[in-house]
Design a protein around this motif. Structure first.
Motif, PDB file in Angstrom:
ATOM      1  N   LEU A   2      14.294  -3.953  24.631  1.00  0.00           N
ATOM      2  CA  LEU A   2      14.688  -5.333  24.831  1.00  0.00           C
ATOM      3  C   LEU A   2      15.932  -5.571  23.989  1.00  0.00           C
ATOM      4  CD1 LEU A   2      11.224  -7.075  24.516  1.00  0.00           C
ATOM      5  CD2 LEU A   2      12.454  -6.523  26.595  1.00  0.00           C
ATOM      6  N   LYS A   3      16.989  -6.054  24.603  1.00  0.00           N
ATOM      7  CA  LYS A   3      18.244  -6.248  23.873  1.00  0.00           C
ATOM      8  C   LYS A   3      18.428  -7.732  23.596  1.00  0.00           C
ATOM      9  CE  LYS A   3      20.231  -2.089  25.566  1.00  0.00           C
ATOM     10  NZ  LYS A   3      20.305  -1.478  26.851  1.00  0.00           N
ATOM     11  N   ARG A   4      18.623  -8.052  22.335  1.00  0.00           N
ATOM     12  CA  ARG A   4      18.786  -9.429  21.903  1.00  0.00           C
ATOM     13  C   ARG A   4      20.054  -9.543  21.070  1.00  0.00           C
ATOM     14  NH1 ARG A   4      15.535  -9.698  25.272  1.00  0.00           N
ATOM     15  NH2 ARG A   4      13.383 -10.390  25.141  1.00  0.00           N
TER      16      ARG A   4
ATOM     17  N   ARG B 128      21.783 -11.487  17.721  1.00  0.00           N
ATOM     18  CA  ARG B 128      21.539 -12.282  16.516  1.00  0.00           C
ATOM     19  C   ARG B 128      22.887 -12.852  16.077  1.00  0.00           C
ATOM     20  NH1 ARG B 128      17.684 -10.253  12.425  1.00  0.00           N
ATOM     21  NH2 ARG B 128      16.634 -12.195  12.844  1.00  0.00           N
TER      22      ARG B 128
ATOM     23  N   ARG C 178      23.888  -6.977  17.947  1.00  0.00           N
ATOM     24  CA  ARG C 178      22.856  -6.620  18.914  1.00  0.00           C
ATOM     25  C   ARG C 178      21.602  -6.147  18.190  1.00  0.00           C
ATOM     26  NH1 ARG C 178      24.187  -3.437  24.193  1.00  0.00           N
ATOM     27  NH2 ARG C 178      24.849  -5.541  24.654  1.00  0.00           N
TER      28      ARG C 178
ATOM     29  N   ARG D 130      18.029  -4.263  18.992  1.00  0.00           N
ATOM     30  CA  ARG D 130      17.302  -3.486  20.005  1.00  0.00           C
ATOM     31  C   ARG D 130      15.837  -3.425  19.614  1.00  0.00           C
ATOM     32  NH1 ARG D 130      21.352   1.454  19.990  1.00  0.00           N
ATOM     33  NH2 ARG D 130      20.491   1.394  17.903  1.00  0.00           N
ATOM     34  N   LYS D 131      15.000  -4.059  20.407  1.00  0.00           N
ATOM     35  CA  LYS D 131      13.557  -4.016  20.163  1.00  0.00           C
ATOM     36  C   LYS D 131      13.007  -2.868  20.996  1.00  0.00           C
ATOM     37  CE  LYS D 131      13.124  -8.808  19.010  1.00  0.00           C
ATOM     38  NZ  LYS D 131      12.238  -9.963  19.022  1.00  0.00           N
TER      39      LYS D 131
END
Length: 140
Positions: free
Chosen positions: A85-87, A89, A98, A100-101
């Protein structure tokens, strides 16, 4: 007879989960369950649950055998990368970093440990007269 259990999309990084997988690889099932029960790593709970699922799968296929008499061990365990999952911040000066979860997939196989054939079987083969080269047997 082997049994397989898979755990998919575990929300932990594969690197952290591999530490626990390396801890139990090749161990007897009873010993692995004891190790996982007292391991502090977060992945130990999930692998313990997966191991219990593999035991249930094995029992389903081998209803006539008892788990205690089967001499089960973890024949194979590996951890693959799952989806990320790319988020974003917020960062200083209007930028974004970026995040990366990561997630992973764990596959676990258990099997019965079979005693290897010993010295007696090779001595018996020599007494019978068999050789490894079939052409040599055909000429004589």
């Amino acid at each position: 007879m082997e049994a397989v259990a898979k755990l998919r999309n575990v929300p932990t990084s594969p690197r952290k989960m591999r530490l626990v997988a390396d801890l139990v690889r090749g161990k007897k099932v009873t010993q692995a369950l004891g190790l996982l029960r007292f391991e502090a790593n977060i992945g130990a709970e999930k692998i313990e649950k997966l191991l219990l699922s593999a035991l249930a799968n094995w029992q389903q296929h081998n209803e006539e055998e008892r788990i205690e008499d089967a001499n089960l061990y973890i024949s194979e365990i590996f951890v693959d990368e799952g989806r990320q999952l790319k988020r974003l911040r917020p960062a200083p000066q209007g930028r974004g970093h970026r995040i990366r979860k990561r997630s992973n997939h764990v596959t676990l196989k258990i099997d019965t440990k079979v005693e290897k054939l010993g010295k007696k079987t090779t001595e018996h083969a020599k007494q019978v007269g068999t050789t490894e080269n079939p052409k040599a047997d055909a000429k004589s």
